[in-house]
Design a protein around this motif. Structure first.
Motif, PDB file in Angstrom:
ATOM      1  N   VAL A   6      27.941   9.429   1.972  1.00 37.33           N
ATOM      2  CA  VAL A   6      27.374   9.962   3.212  1.00 37.33           C
ATOM      3  C   VAL A   6      27.777  11.431   3.299  1.00 37.33           C
ATOM      4  O   VAL A   6      28.941  11.786   3.136  1.00 37.33           O
ATOM      5  N   PHE A   7      26.791  12.263   3.528  1.00 37.16           N
ATOM      6  CA  PHE A   7      26.977  13.715   3.590  1.00 37.16           C
ATOM      7  C   PHE A   7      26.490  14.179   4.950  1.00 37.16           C
ATOM      8  O   PHE A   7      25.367  13.878   5.358  1.00 37.16           O
ATOM      9  N   TRP A   8      27.334  14.931   5.673  1.00 35.28           N
ATOM     10  CA  TRP A   8      26.956  15.375   7.015  1.00 35.28           C
ATOM     11  C   TRP A   8      27.586  16.727   7.343  1.00 35.28           C
ATOM     12  O   TRP A   8      28.637  17.078   6.818  1.00 35.28           O
ATOM     13  N   GLY A   9      26.903  17.490   8.190  1.00 37.63           N
ATOM     14  CA  GLY A   9      27.463  18.720   8.744  1.00 37.63           C
ATOM     15  C   GLY A   9      27.905  18.449  10.174  1.00 37.63           C
ATOM     16  O   GLY A   9      27.243  17.690  10.888  1.00 37.63           O
ATOM     17  N   ASP A  10      28.996  19.045  10.609  1.00 39.61           N
ATOM     18  CA  ASP A  10      29.538  18.636  11.913  1.00 39.61           C
ATOM     19  C   ASP A  10      28.714  19.130  13.101  1.00 39.61           C
ATOM     20  O   ASP A  10      28.805  18.589  14.191  1.00 39.61           O
ATOM     21  N   HIS A  11      27.887  20.151  12.910  1.00 36.56           N
ATOM     22  CA  HIS A  11      26.972  20.644  13.944  1.00 36.56           C
ATOM     23  C   HIS A  11      26.162  21.783  13.338  1.00 36.56           C
ATOM     24  O   HIS A  11      26.365  22.151  12.177  1.00 36.56           O
ATOM     25  N   GLY A  12      25.265  22.357  14.111  1.00 38.04           N
ATOM     26  CA  GLY A  12      24.466  23.469  13.623  1.00 38.04           C
ATOM     27  C   GLY A  12      25.109  24.813  13.912  1.00 38.04           C
ATOM     28  O   GLY A  12      26.322  24.906  14.171  1.00 38.04           O
ATOM     29  N   TRP A  13      24.281  25.856  13.867  1.00 36.46           N
ATOM     30  CA  TRP A  13      24.791  27.225  14.063  1.00 36.46           C
ATOM     31  C   TRP A  13      23.624  28.147  14.382  1.00 36.46           C
ATOM     32  O   TRP A  13      22.578  28.087  13.731  1.00 36.46           O
ATOM     33  N   HIS A  14      23.787  28.989  15.386  1.00 34.37           N
ATOM     34  CA  HIS A  14      22.794  30.007  15.716  1.00 34.37           C
ATOM     35  C   HIS A  14      23.144  31.317  15.017  1.00 34.37           C
ATOM     36  O   HIS A  14      24.321  31.703  14.937  1.00 34.37           O
ATOM     37  N   LEU A  15      22.108  32.015  14.577  1.00 36.10           N
ATOM     38  CA  LEU A  15      22.275  33.365  14.025  1.00 36.10           C
ATOM     39  C   LEU A  15      21.323  34.321  14.742  1.00 36.10           C
ATOM     40  O   LEU A  15      20.564  35.053  14.132  1.00 36.10           O
ATOM     41  N   GLY A  16      21.353  34.279  16.065  1.00 39.44           N
ATOM     42  CA  GLY A  16      20.543  35.170  16.879  1.00 39.44           C
ATOM     43  C   GLY A  16      19.368  34.514  17.564  1.00 39.44           C
ATOM     44  O   GLY A  16      18.748  35.124  18.442  1.00 39.44           O
ATOM     45  N   GLU A  17      19.035  33.285  17.196  1.00 41.86           N
ATOM     46  CA  GLU A  17      17.995  32.576  17.924  1.00 41.86           C
ATOM     47  C   GLU A  17      18.451  32.381  19.374  1.00 41.86           C
ATOM     48  O   GLU A  17      19.588  32.053  19.634  1.00 41.86           O
TER      49      GLU A  17
END
Length: 465
Positions: free
Chosen positions: A293-304
């Motif tokens: 199982v592969f997961w990222g802990d949350h997303g990320w904004h780069l100016g949106e």
């Protein structure tokens, strides 16, 4: 001289090692990646990204296109996934909330597997590192050391990025993956749960220069954005975005593209480490009987939405990769478009491995979706950021309700960048009611009330890990 068929000999040795274990339950390779949003090849979140190894993993099993975190902050996201308790149940909302005071060892994923006879190994960032509890593991890599620091310029304000003149193995990720590869190369008499937590692309985006070179600055494109995007966002949402902070500094610096380059470079470095890990698994005796199982802990904004970092309830902050490979269950090259959140990971792992699912676990197993990605699934994803602020994401809609009653509603098919807030349009009143029924009904107070949002301690913690 007679030549040996070494491939045959190696295969026989692997088969013999695999058969030596009496307990035939699958092993688990549990891969967590810090701050990885949907800028992954198979998700198509950004066409500039380069993730051949993550895409290679996705091709082996089921990749989810609509997968979302329980909280858009490292500490509560990980505490929720690892305990099976949503932030609204545990009261763990912030990075400086010591989750250990609210979540007993008996409630966690490693403990459930350990009680069931699994051996638990780990390395890197699984829980938020300010509050570790490594006694839940049989063995944990003590430390992976510190990364080299760049000389000279380090970025714009709190957004840190700069290339390093060093080798891949000089970063701690290399040592974390080395530990995992070593464990995969050993003989295990019991089934194991091997947790591997990679830090990159968490800031600082300091990785070897060759990864920056993979993304030439002259070719960098900015993410889709509108300067007026916050005009129809209610005050509670604007307060989370903090456009006068990171985004204002980035615009004034003129270095937005450089920051995007840094994030892409950090993702590429992370992907290279995933490649090493997959190669290690493929060389091992456990390549055919290990659930991944592969997961990222949350997303990320780069100016949106004039926002940087996580700490918000929009698509960019809440969407992250989720990939499952389960021998005998998943089929290679499968895509699931059902909307799920990461509260499903704990119960799905226990379901796949024949481990009893503790009664307190709030998520449901998605084994049915691993078998058939079009199977019925009526539960949307729910994300919480701080006390009583929630987002509900269905396949077609996002509904946000803040503690003060402010609302946002987005038609994700017609408006994938969430530029038009429909919450105040009477035409969509029934849609809000439909989605609101999934909002948590219990909202536990913050376990650290002296540092409620806005206090200096919270601000400092949010700027850190």
């Amino acid at each position: 001289m007679k030549s040996f068929n070494w491939a045959f000999v190696a295969g026989l040795a692997l088969a013999t090692a695999a058969e030596a274990r009496a307990d035939d339950r699958p092993n688990v390779l549990f891969i967590a990646v810090d701050d990885l949003n949907d800028w992954v090849g198979y998700l198509g979140g950004n066409r500039q990204t380069a993730t051949p190894n993550i895409d290679r993993l996705a091709a082996r099993g089921v990749r989810f296109t609509r997968s979302y975190c329980a909280a858009p902050v490292c500490n509560p996201s990980r505490a929720a996934l690892m305990s099976g308790l949503r932030p609204s149940t545990s009261g763990v909302y912030e990075n400086d909330d010591d989750w250990r005071t609210a979540i007993a060892p008996e409630l966690t994923l490693p403990t459930a597997f350990r009680k069931a006879g699994y051996t638990i190994h780990g390395a890197g960032k699984i829980y938020h590192e300010s509050y570790g509890r490594r006694t839940e593991w049989n063995e944990y890599l003590p430390t992976a050391g510190q990364d080299p620091k760049p000389t000279g310029d380090t970025g714009v304000g709190g957004i840190k990025f700069a290339p390093l003149d060093c080798k891949d193995e000089d970063l701690r990720e290399w040592k974390i993956v080395d530990y995992a590869i070593d464990q995969l190369g050993q003989k295990h008499d019991k089934p194991f749960l091997l947790t591997v937590g990679l830090h990159k692309p968490h800031m600082p985006w300091n990785v070897p220069r060759k990864y920056y070179d993979q993304h030439p600055l002259e070719s960098i494109e900015l993410p889709p954005h509108r300067p007026d995007d916050l005009n129809d966002v209610p005050p509670a949402g604007v307060q989370m975005a903090k456009p006068e902070g990171d985004h204002k500094a980035m615009l004034e610096s003129g270095r937005w593209k450089e920051a995007v380059q840094g994030y892409l470079a950090a993702i590429s470095y992370c992907d290279a480490m995933i490649g090493r890990l997959l190669d290690g698994l493929d060389r091992s005796a456990y390549r055919d009987d290990t659930v991944i199982v592969f997961w990222g802990d949350h997303g990320w904004h780069l100016g949106e939405k004039s926002h940087w970092r996580k700490f918000a309830l929009w698509e960019e902050a809440t969407r992250a990769p989720l990939i499952w490979v389960a021998p005998g269950v998943t089929k290679p090259g499968t895509v699931c478009e059902r909307t799920v959140d990461f509260m499903t990971i704990f119960p799905t792992l226990t379901d796949l491995c024949g481990v009893p699912t503790p009664k307190h676990v709030e998520g449901k197993s998605i084994r049915s979706l691993l078998v058939d990605p079009k199977a019925p699934w009526d539960q949307p994803a729910v994300t919480t950021h701080r006390f009583k602020n929630h987002a509900v994401r269905s396949e077609d809609w996002r509904y946000i309700r803040y503690e003060n009653g402010d609302e946002e509603l987005y038609d994700e098919k017609a408006d994938p960048y969430e530029w038009v807030n429909l919450a105040n349009d009477p035409k969509y009143a029934s849609k809000k009611v439909e989605l609101a029924k999934w909002l948590p009904t219990s909202n536990h107070p913050d376990i650290n009330p002296t540092g409620r949002p806005g206090a200096a301690a919270k601000t400092a913690a949010r700027a850190g890990e």
